[in-house]
Design an enzyme around this catalytic site. Structure first.
Site, mmCIF file in Angstrom:
data_model
loop_
_atom_site.group_PDB
_atom_site.id
_atom_site.type_symbol
_atom_site.label_atom_id
_atom_site.label_comp_id
_atom_site.label_asym_id
_atom_site.label_seq_id
_atom_site.Cartn_x
_atom_site.Cartn_y
_atom_site.Cartn_z
ATOM 1 N N THR A 177 -20.244 44.476 -21.887
ATOM 2 C CA THR A 177 -19.438 45.681 -22.036
ATOM 3 C C THR A 177 -18.628 45.451 -23.275
ATOM 4 O O THR A 177 -18.494 46.440 -24.264
ATOM 5 C CB THR A 177 -18.356 45.843 -20.849
ATOM 6 O OG1 THR A 177 -19.103 45.844 -19.605
ATOM 7 C CG2 THR A 177 -17.291 46.935 -21.072
ATOM 8 N N GLN A 234 -30.371 44.373 -20.635
ATOM 9 C CA GLN A 234 -31.348 44.098 -19.690
ATOM 10 C C GLN A 234 -32.663 43.775 -20.489
ATOM 11 O O GLN A 234 -33.850 43.221 -19.955
ATOM 12 C CB GLN A 234 -31.609 45.233 -18.783
ATOM 13 C CG GLN A 234 -30.550 45.833 -17.981
ATOM 14 C CD GLN A 234 -30.462 44.729 -16.913
ATOM 15 O OE1 GLN A 234 -30.929 43.901 -16.364
ATOM 16 N NE2 GLN A 234 -29.219 44.916 -16.122
ATOM 17 N N SER A 259 -25.668 40.010 -22.770
ATOM 18 C CA SER A 259 -24.653 39.366 -21.648
ATOM 19 C C SER A 259 -25.149 38.146 -21.056
ATOM 20 O O SER A 259 -26.242 38.193 -20.658
ATOM 21 C CB SER A 259 -24.176 40.678 -20.636
ATOM 22 O OG SER A 259 -23.543 40.041 -19.351
ATOM 23 N N HIS A 279 -24.664 36.807 -18.291
ATOM 24 C CA HIS A 279 -24.889 36.575 -16.498
ATOM 25 C C HIS A 279 -26.175 37.239 -16.212
ATOM 26 O O HIS A 279 -26.690 37.075 -15.045
ATOM 27 C CB HIS A 279 -23.797 36.814 -15.848
ATOM 28 C CG HIS A 279 -23.528 38.430 -15.779
ATOM 29 N ND1 HIS A 279 -23.739 39.223 -14.757
ATOM 30 C CD2 HIS A 279 -22.897 39.259 -16.467
ATOM 31 C CE1 HIS A 279 -23.443 40.531 -14.928
ATOM 32 N NE2 HIS A 279 -22.772 40.633 -15.982
ATOM 33 N N CYS A 336 -22.042 48.394 -10.905
ATOM 34 C CA CYS A 336 -20.783 48.973 -11.696
ATOM 35 C C CYS A 336 -20.273 50.112 -10.716
ATOM 36 O O CYS A 336 -19.222 50.583 -10.664
ATOM 37 C CB CYS A 336 -20.516 48.839 -13.042
ATOM 38 S SG CYS A 336 -21.575 49.685 -13.865
HETATM 39 C C1 PLP Z 1 -27.625 47.880 -19.501
HETATM 40 C C2 PLP Z 1 -26.299 47.314 -19.224
HETATM 41 N N1 PLP Z 1 -25.381 47.404 -20.448
HETATM 42 C C3 PLP Z 1 -24.179 46.716 -20.317
HETATM 43 C C4 PLP Z 1 -23.729 46.022 -19.209
HETATM 44 C C5 PLP Z 1 -22.431 45.357 -18.998
HETATM 45 O O1 PLP Z 1 -22.610 43.989 -19.326
HETATM 46 P P1 PLP Z 1 -21.192 42.891 -18.584
HETATM 47 O O2 PLP Z 1 -21.203 42.793 -17.108
HETATM 48 O O3 PLP Z 1 -21.657 41.839 -19.153
HETATM 49 O O4 PLP Z 1 -20.200 43.633 -19.045
HETATM 50 C C6 PLP Z 1 -24.822 45.689 -17.919
HETATM 51 C C7 PLP Z 1 -24.414 45.174 -16.867
HETATM 52 O O5 PLP Z 1 -23.989 45.692 -15.583
HETATM 53 C C8 PLP Z 1 -26.128 46.522 -18.021
HETATM 54 O O6 PLP Z 1 -26.861 46.428 -17.033
#
Ligand code: PLP
Length: 387
Positions: free
Chosen positions: A75, A184, A204, A206, A329
């Site tokens: 994010t 992803q 990201s 995780h 989310c």
């Molecule tokens: C395509 C995509 N972008 C952004 C994010 C956000 O990543 P993070 O959870 O590390 O903030 C996610 C994960 O939920 C995602 O799947």
């Protein structure tokens, strides 16, 4: 112990940390807890380890370690690239393009730009889930400051050809910057950042067996980027605040471990996905929402007509199977169908959409169990509803 029993097919939401956290933590608490900005040799050693992690992350996508910025996750990475990564052009209002099925991290950043008075074009994907080069190019003009197209859609798994799309945009306006959300796609779909015309690629930890709260922005030399956060001059002034050294070192270790035999891991994931897809599509009223071609190996989205996805999800949960109705989310809020609507599916189908997402740790036995349990749940539920 609980994890062993659970069949975890929600690896697009998050993945299990890959390495032994206890051992890693002991090492960190003994040797790597110093502030990497300090001057004595212990601290310099931590800084060296951070830079090693940068190399580890950059290598598999042929990015440049020096132009790899650590953040607090996907994010923040997207926010930084989109909101702090374009030429300000003397405060003049500019034009932006974003695909309409982005993750909220990207989508909301563009809404923020719009609230600042910039103009934003939202580009719907084609029926097959991909962004068309032609439609994208028709929107680019001389005022287009930045374009953002995700590499892999987190709900359906559709893969965009970022090399091709970024090159096409640059042919029309060489000054237009190109960001791709690679959360992803990173280490799941082949991509060579440095060779591509993309300027920013955000990831990201995780989602690739690292820890939550760590991410990165890969960017190109001479590409504009400023700190989103005001404060100290860490990360060469690009991200203020003492680095999350634990998360970053863990990210490096996770990627090192995960990329060992990566091709074999991805082949295995593909096999699992194909097997579950074939089994589930044999069921009555099953409908494939993932694209049949150019789909990421780890995501399978299937809708089951006549049953709400939440109901099916909880029936599976009772059998210790974890799946998702969509992006984690948004699944706690009222279901956000912005993404599926853009793919042109009717509500009767959308309401039954389940996302199964795999990691290299899943097995074919698990796939068998899941397909049997879905069949069982559907039969019982439909019998009950018809009575
Ligand atoms: C395509 C995509 N972008 C952004 C994010 C956000 O990543 P993070 O959870 O590390 O903030 C996610 C994960 O939920 C995602 O799947």
């Amino acid at each position: 112990l609980e994890l062993k029993q659970l069949i975890y097919l929600d690896n697009a939401a998050t993945t299990r940390p890959i390495i032994n956290v206890d051992g890693f933590y002991r090492e960190y608490a003994q040797n790597s807890w110093y502030n990497p900005s300090a001057m004595y040799k212990q601290a310099v050693e931590v800084e060296r380890k951070l830079n090693d992690a940068r190399k580890t992350l950059a290598l598999p996508i042929s990015a440049i370690p020096e132009y790899t910025l650590f953040t607090s996750g996907g994010t923040e990475s997207a926010n930084a690239a989109i909101l702090r990564g374009f030429h300000l052009n003397g405060g003049k209002k500019q034009h932006f393009i974003v695909s309409a099925y982005e993750h909220a991290a990207v989508y909301a950043s563009f809404q923020a730009l719009q609230n600042m008075g910039h103009s934003v074009s939202y580009l719907s994907p084609e029926q097959d889930g991909h962004i068309s080069e032609e439609s994208l190019c028709s929107l680019v003009n001389e005022d287009t400051a930045l374009v953002s197209i995700m590499h892999v859609n987190n709900e359906t798994g559709s893969v965009n050809d970022i090399e091709r799309l970024s090159a096409a945009v640059k042919r029309i306006n060489k000054n237009t910057l190109f960001h791709s959300d690679g959360v992803q796609g990173y280490l799941r779909c082949p991509f060579h950042f440095q060779a591509s015309s993309a300027d920013y690629y955000t990831v990201s930890a995780h989602k690739v067996h690292g820890l939550k709260g760590t991410g990165a922005v890969f960017f190109k030399k001479n590409t504009p980027l400023k700190s989103l956060i005001y404060g100290g001059s860490q990360e060469r002034g690009l991200r203020a605040g003492t680095e999350n050294t634990f998360g970053i070192l863990f990210f490096g270790e996770a990627v090192k471990e995960y990329t060992k035999d990566l091709e074999q891991k991805l082949e295995h994931i593909k096999t699992l996905n194909l097997s579950l897809k074939q089994k589930l599509l044999r069921l009555d009223g099953a409908y494939l929402l993932s694209p049949s071609e150019n789909c990421a190996p780890h995501i399978l989205n299937i809708a089951f007509e006549g049953i709400r996805a939440e109901v099916l999800l909880h029936l599976l949960e009772q059998k210790d199977i974890a799946v998702s109705t969509g992006a984690a989310c948004s699944s706690k809020k009222k279901r956000e169908d912005r993404i599926h609507k853009h793919l042109g599916f009717g509500t009767n189908i959308l309401e039954g959409a389940l996302r199964f997402s795999f990691s290299f740790e899943n097995t074919l036995d698990e796939v068998d169990t899941v397909s049997n349990e879905v069949a069982y749940a559907l039969t019982n539920f439909r019998k009950y509803v018809r009575r």
